[in-house]
Design a protein around this motif. Sequence first.
Motif, PDB file in Angstrom:
ATOM      1  N   GLY A 189      -9.176   5.276  12.207  1.00 19.27           N
ATOM      2  CA  GLY A 189      -9.557   5.760  10.499  1.00 19.27           C
ATOM      3  C   GLY A 189      -9.989   4.971   9.739  1.00 19.27           C
ATOM      4  O   GLY A 189     -10.463   3.773   9.933  1.00 19.27           O
TER       5      GLY A 189
ATOM      6  N   TYR B 232     -11.976  -0.393   4.730  1.00 16.63           N
ATOM      7  CA  TYR B 232     -11.258  -1.055   5.785  1.00 16.63           C
ATOM      8  C   TYR B 232     -11.120   0.204   6.947  1.00 16.63           C
ATOM      9  O   TYR B 232     -10.856   1.293   6.721  1.00 16.63           O
TER      10      TYR B 232
ATOM     11  N   GLU C 137      -8.491   7.927   2.152  1.00 15.35           N
ATOM     12  CA  GLU C 137      -8.302   7.648   3.421  1.00 15.35           C
ATOM     13  C   GLU C 137      -8.250   8.818   4.323  1.00 15.35           C
ATOM     14  O   GLU C 137      -7.990   9.817   4.101  1.00 15.35           O
TER      15      GLU C 137
ATOM     16  N   HIS D 137       0.353   5.396   0.489  1.00 13.37           N
ATOM     17  CA  HIS D 137      -0.707   6.475   0.894  1.00 13.37           C
ATOM     18  C   HIS D 137      -0.306   7.769   1.224  1.00 13.37           C
ATOM     19  O   HIS D 137       0.175   8.130   2.198  1.00 13.37           O
TER      20      HIS D 137
ATOM     21  N   VAL E 106      -5.169   6.393  -1.276  1.00 14.24           N
ATOM     22  CA  VAL E 106      -4.548   5.163  -1.016  1.00 14.24           C
ATOM     23  C   VAL E 106      -4.646   4.284  -2.054  1.00 14.24           C
ATOM     24  O   VAL E 106      -5.519   4.151  -2.844  1.00 14.24           O
TER      25      VAL E 106
ATOM     26  N   THR F  49       0.883  -1.160   0.057  1.00 15.83           N
ATOM     27  CA  THR F  49       0.080   0.065  -0.048  1.00 15.83           C
ATOM     28  C   THR F  49       0.751   1.276  -0.112  1.00 15.83           C
ATOM     29  O   THR F  49       2.013   1.371   0.645  1.00 15.83           O
TER      30      THR F  49
ATOM     31  N   GLN G 113     -10.288   3.291   5.224  1.00 14.21           N
ATOM     32  CA  GLN G 113     -10.093   3.593   3.832  1.00 14.21           C
ATOM     33  C   GLN G 113     -11.305   3.038   2.926  1.00 14.21           C
ATOM     34  O   GLN G 113     -11.740   2.061   3.295  1.00 14.21           O
TER      35      GLN G 113
ATOM     36  N   ALA H  97      -8.327   9.902   8.664  1.00 10.07           N
ATOM     37  CA  ALA H  97      -7.760   9.289  10.159  1.00 10.07           C
ATOM     38  C   ALA H  97      -7.811  10.536  11.234  1.00 10.07           C
ATOM     39  O   ALA H  97      -7.649  11.564  10.809  1.00 10.07           O
TER      40      ALA H  97
END
Length: 310
Positions: free
Chosen positions: A274, A301, A258, A208, A228, A206, A276, A260
């Motif tokens: 947070g 997620y 994303e 981001h 992301v 990943t 995604q 958070a």
Amino acid sequence: MNPSETHRAGFFRSLLRAIAFVCCLFGFSNARADEFEVLKQKGCNLLISSSSELRKGAAYQVQTLSGKSLNFRITKVSGGKAFAQMTGRMGHCPRVQGTLATLGSSSGGSVKKLQVGVQGELGLLTFRQAFSPNLGDQAADDGSQPQNVNGLSGLGFSAGANLRYNFRKPFAFDVGLGMLSATTGGKTTLPDNDTYTVSAKFMELTIHPGLLTTTCLSSRLFCRGGAVFGFPISSSLTVKSSAINLSSSFKYLRMGGEVAAGINLGKNFTILGGGQIGSDKGSFQFAEDQAPTPLNTLTVYIYAGILAAF
């Protein structure tokens, strides 16, 4: 446990040890906060709070959230609060409120432009894709048809490193590089009471990038937003019933956003949570003589974890 699962478990154990080592190495010895929160103001006199140890007589140069630079000196300390005398022009001082970020102090503190960090999260991954049983004539006596498995969900774990550039305190750009591993599943009951199960295992790289502020509304709050991107390293899909047992690897690209928020624990550590949300586009194919089945799914997620930046 097959060799790939053993390798995956070993990788994440090593990653967790590395994160724990960095946290122990730096500890909370650098936890002196570089922000103050203004509680009251009367003229050039301020009542402020800080998680760092304030010393009577210490002088600070600070910046407000609007970008103004100010100077003040601590005149009295009581616990985590202190009275400060601001330097004004001809006896007049500007009105300030909220959070003040230090640009420098008598103790030599300064804001780092570049920081390197590690983070780890645990969460729930939901994979929204309909899977139809397609097992031939499975109608019940009353004519009802088998229901789709409309989505898969399961536990996920992510960890990695990030690079942060503080371009204007308390705002910063950051780019994270990490790994996400998750096992998801879902099932439905066929008209003959057989169970139709779909499961998927993900292991992806990943990336981001995002924009963050370490003082979101107050010096204790952290906020972040960004994009992301996920690239599969090892992903598989399995469909099972009493009549079938099919497995396939699949390729996809995950793209999304994303957000958070968290609580700052001193200067270096943040507890955050947070989510995604993104779109996965790709395909899977159980047999070479079958046409590939396209994937165009929604992935969510939701996680909680810890972030450390030094």
